[in-house]
Motif scaffolding. Structure first.
Motif, PDB file in Angstrom:
ATOM      1  N   SER A  74      41.111  29.756  50.782  1.00 21.52           N
ATOM      2  CA  SER A  74      42.418  29.922  51.551  1.00 21.52           C
ATOM      3  C   SER A  74      41.774  31.421  52.378  1.00 21.52           C
ATOM      4  CB  SER A  74      43.271  30.740  50.695  1.00 21.52           C
ATOM      5  OG  SER A  74      42.908  31.550  49.949  1.00 21.52           O
ATOM      6  N   ILE A 105      39.431  28.808  38.278  1.00 20.06           N
ATOM      7  CA  ILE A 105      40.644  30.210  38.118  1.00 20.06           C
ATOM      8  C   ILE A 105      41.724  29.937  39.074  1.00 20.06           C
ATOM      9  CG2 ILE A 105      38.940  31.596  39.310  1.00 20.06           C
ATOM     10  CD1 ILE A 105      39.947  33.753  37.221  1.00 20.06           C
ATOM     11  N   LEU A 106      42.828  30.280  38.487  1.00 17.52           N
ATOM     12  CA  LEU A 106      44.023  30.489  39.446  1.00 17.52           C
ATOM     13  C   LEU A 106      44.268  31.882  39.580  1.00 17.52           C
ATOM     14  CD1 LEU A 106      46.492  29.307  40.863  1.00 17.52           C
ATOM     15  CD2 LEU A 106      47.554  28.820  38.642  1.00 17.52           C
ATOM     16  N   THR A 108      45.472  34.422  43.046  1.00 15.52           N
ATOM     17  CA  THR A 108      46.596  34.583  43.840  1.00 15.52           C
ATOM     18  C   THR A 108      47.312  33.424  44.133  1.00 15.52           C
ATOM     19  OG1 THR A 108      45.594  34.026  45.843  1.00 15.52           O
ATOM     20  CG2 THR A 108      45.105  36.407  45.248  1.00 15.52           C
ATOM     21  N   GLY A 109      46.939  32.199  43.889  1.00 14.37           N
ATOM     22  CA  GLY A 109      47.542  30.785  43.944  1.00 14.37           C
ATOM     23  C   GLY A 109      47.460  30.395  45.177  1.00 14.37           C
ATOM     24  N   GLN A 110      46.872  31.095  46.146  1.00 16.01           N
ATOM     25  CA  GLN A 110      46.871  30.776  47.603  1.00 16.01           C
ATOM     26  C   GLN A 110      45.856  29.544  47.819  1.00 16.01           C
ATOM     27  OE1 GLN A 110      45.786  34.618  48.947  1.00 16.01           O
ATOM     28  NE2 GLN A 110      47.455  34.394  50.614  1.00 16.01           N
ATOM     29  N   THR A 111      44.960  29.467  47.127  1.00 16.53           N
ATOM     30  CA  THR A 111      43.885  28.067  47.544  1.00 16.53           C
ATOM     31  C   THR A 111      44.572  26.922  46.786  1.00 16.53           C
ATOM     32  OG1 THR A 111      42.094  29.588  47.155  1.00 16.53           O
ATOM     33  CG2 THR A 111      41.598  27.217  47.063  1.00 16.53           C
ATOM     34  N   VAL A 155      41.403  41.116  35.141  1.00 16.94           N
ATOM     35  CA  VAL A 155      40.199  41.538  35.249  1.00 16.94           C
ATOM     36  C   VAL A 155      39.259  40.662  36.065  1.00 16.94           C
ATOM     37  CG1 VAL A 155      40.087  43.131  33.362  1.00 16.94           C
ATOM     38  CG2 VAL A 155      39.527  40.623  33.066  1.00 16.94           C
ATOM     39  N   ASP A 163      31.297  33.387  39.318  1.00 20.98           N
ATOM     40  CA  ASP A 163      30.025  34.082  39.725  1.00 20.98           C
ATOM     41  C   ASP A 163      30.528  35.423  40.106  1.00 20.98           C
ATOM     42  OD1 ASP A 163      31.161  33.031  42.040  1.00 20.98           O
ATOM     43  OD2 ASP A 163      29.559  34.029  43.141  1.00 20.98           O
ATOM     44  N   ARG A 186      37.604  43.480  44.054  1.00 18.50           N
ATOM     45  CA  ARG A 186      38.891  43.344  43.633  1.00 18.50           C
ATOM     46  C   ARG A 186      38.843  43.267  42.078  1.00 18.50           C
ATOM     47  NH1 ARG A 186      40.996  37.293  45.040  1.00 18.50           N
ATOM     48  NH2 ARG A 186      39.055  36.169  44.460  1.00 18.50           N
TER      49      ARG A 186
HETATM   50  P1  XMP Z   1      43.363  32.159  44.752  1.00 17.74           P
HETATM   51  O1  XMP Z   1      43.699  31.519  46.062  1.00 17.74           O
HETATM   52  O2  XMP Z   1      44.065  31.556  43.534  1.00 17.74           O
HETATM   53  O3  XMP Z   1      41.809  31.673  44.579  1.00 17.74           O
HETATM   54  O4  XMP Z   1      43.308  33.796  44.666  1.00 17.74           O
HETATM   55  C1  XMP Z   1      41.169  31.466  43.256  1.00 17.74           C
HETATM   56  C2  XMP Z   1      39.696  31.542  43.443  1.00 17.74           C
HETATM   57  O5  XMP Z   1      39.387  32.888  43.538  1.00 17.74           O
HETATM   58  C3  XMP Z   1      37.910  33.398  43.156  1.00 17.74           C
HETATM   59  N1  XMP Z   1      38.270  34.038  41.854  1.00 17.74           N
HETATM   60  C4  XMP Z   1      37.243  34.628  40.950  1.00 17.74           C
HETATM   61  N2  XMP Z   1      36.192  34.302  40.786  1.00 17.74           N
HETATM   62  N3  XMP Z   1      35.882  35.653  38.976  1.00 17.74           N
HETATM   63  C5  XMP Z   1      35.412  34.849  39.900  1.00 17.74           C
HETATM   64  O6  XMP Z   1      34.366  34.801  39.606  1.00 17.74           O
HETATM   65  C6  XMP Z   1      37.155  36.088  39.234  1.00 17.74           C
HETATM   66  O7  XMP Z   1      37.688  36.791  38.389  1.00 17.74           O
HETATM   67  C7  XMP Z   1      38.219  35.589  39.883  1.00 17.74           C
HETATM   68  N4  XMP Z   1      39.228  35.671  40.573  1.00 17.74           N
HETATM   69  C8  XMP Z   1      39.419  34.700  41.326  1.00 17.74           C
HETATM   70  C9  XMP Z   1      37.617  31.830  42.489  1.00 17.74           C
HETATM   71  O8  XMP Z   1      36.832  31.494  43.585  1.00 17.74           O
HETATM   72  C10 XMP Z   1      38.877  31.013  42.769  1.00 17.74           C
HETATM   73  O9  XMP Z   1      38.499  29.776  42.881  1.00 17.74           O
END
Ligand code: XMP
Length: 187
Positions: A74, A105-106, A108-111, A155, A163, A186
Motif C-alpha cells: 500500500s 503480518i497484518l 495497519t490493514g491497508q495492504t 512491536v 525482515d 516505526r
Molecule cells: P499493513 O498494510 O497491514 O501491511 O500495514 C503489513 C505489511 O507491513 C510490514 N510489517 C512488518 N514487517 N516486521 C516486519 O518485518 C513488522 O513488525 C511489521 N509490521 C508490518 C510487512 O511487510 C507486512 O506485510
C-alpha cells in the motif's frame, strides 16, 4: 573457522517461539482443512515475508490446492487507503475459484484490505484472508483476517520470514530487535 556473527545476536527477546509457531500452524491448517479443504483453493502469498510461513503451512495441508504469489504494497499512511502498488500480479485466473490470501503480518490493514478489494473485483467464488501475525494495535482501518495465527503487541518484529533491511528472515522464531537497531523504525 572463527566464530561468525549470528542474526540471533541482534535479538533482544523472542516473542513467538518455534513451539508456539508450530502450534499456530497446526491450528491454521486445521481451520483451512475444515473450511476450504474440498474446494481446490488457490493460496495467494503476499511476497516476500510470507515465504517461510506459506512453505510450512502448505505442507500441513493434505488436499488439492494451488499456490500463487502477488507482490504488492500500500502507498502508506498519508494516502487514501486502497491505493496499491502491484510489483507482481498473480498468474492464475481466480474467477469462480476459492481464494485464500496469505500474508505474514497484518499491521495497519491497508495492504490486505486493498488486496481483498482488488481481487474481489475478479469474481472469485470466495475470498478469505490468513495471516500468521496480527498486530491489532496498529490498525488504521477496520479490517480483520479470517484466520490469525498469533496476536502480538505493537512491536517491530523480525524472523520467520520477516525482515529488517532484508536481514533476519532466516531466524526460526519471531523476535524483537535490540532497540538500538530498530529505534528509527516505526514500532
Ligand atoms: P499493513 O498494510 O497491514 O501491511 O500495514 C503489513 C505489511 O507491513 C510490514 N510489517 C512488518 N514487517 N516486521 C516486519 O518485518 C513488522 O513488525 C511489521 N509490521 C508490518 C510487512 O511487510 C507486512 O506485510
Amino acid at each position: 573457522m572463527g566464530s561468525r556473527p549470528s542474526p540471533r545476536d541482534d535479538i533482544e527477546r523472542i516473542l513467538v517461539t518455534e513451539q508456539q509457531l508450530e502450534a499456530a500452524l497446526d491450528r491454521l491448517a486445521e481451520s483451512l482443512t475444515r473450511e476450504v479443504g474440498g474446494a481446490d483453493p488457490i493460496l495467494i502469498g503476499v511476497l516476500g515475508g510470507v515465504f517461510v510461513f506459506l512453505a510450512d503451512l502448505v505442507r500441513r495441508l493434505d488436499f488439492a490446492l494451488e499456490v500463487d504469489f502477488i507482490d504488492a504494497e500500500s502507498y502508506g499512511e498519508d494516502t487514501e487507503a486502497g491505493e496499491l502498488k502491484i510489483m507482481k500480479d498473480v498468474d492464475c485466473e481466480i474467477r469462480g475459484r476459492h481464494v485464500v490470501i496469505v500474508d505474514d503480518i497484518l499491521d495497519t490493514g491497508q495492504t490486505l484490505s486493498a488486496l481483498v478489494r482488488m481481487l474481489q473485483e475478479r469474481g472469485p467464488a470466495s475470498l478469505r484472508t490468513c495471516v500468521l501475525l496480527d498486530k491489532p494495535a496498529r490498525r488504521v482501518i477496520e479490517f480483520e483476517a479470517d484466520y490469525v495465527g498469533v496476536r502480538i503487541p505493537n512491536v517491530f518484529v523480525v524472523g520467520y520470514g520477516l525482515d529488517f533491511a532484508q536481514r533476519y528472515r532466516n531466524l526460526p522464531f519471531v523476535g524483537v530487535l535490540r532497540p538500538e537497531l530498530y529505534d528509527k523504525r516505526r514500532t
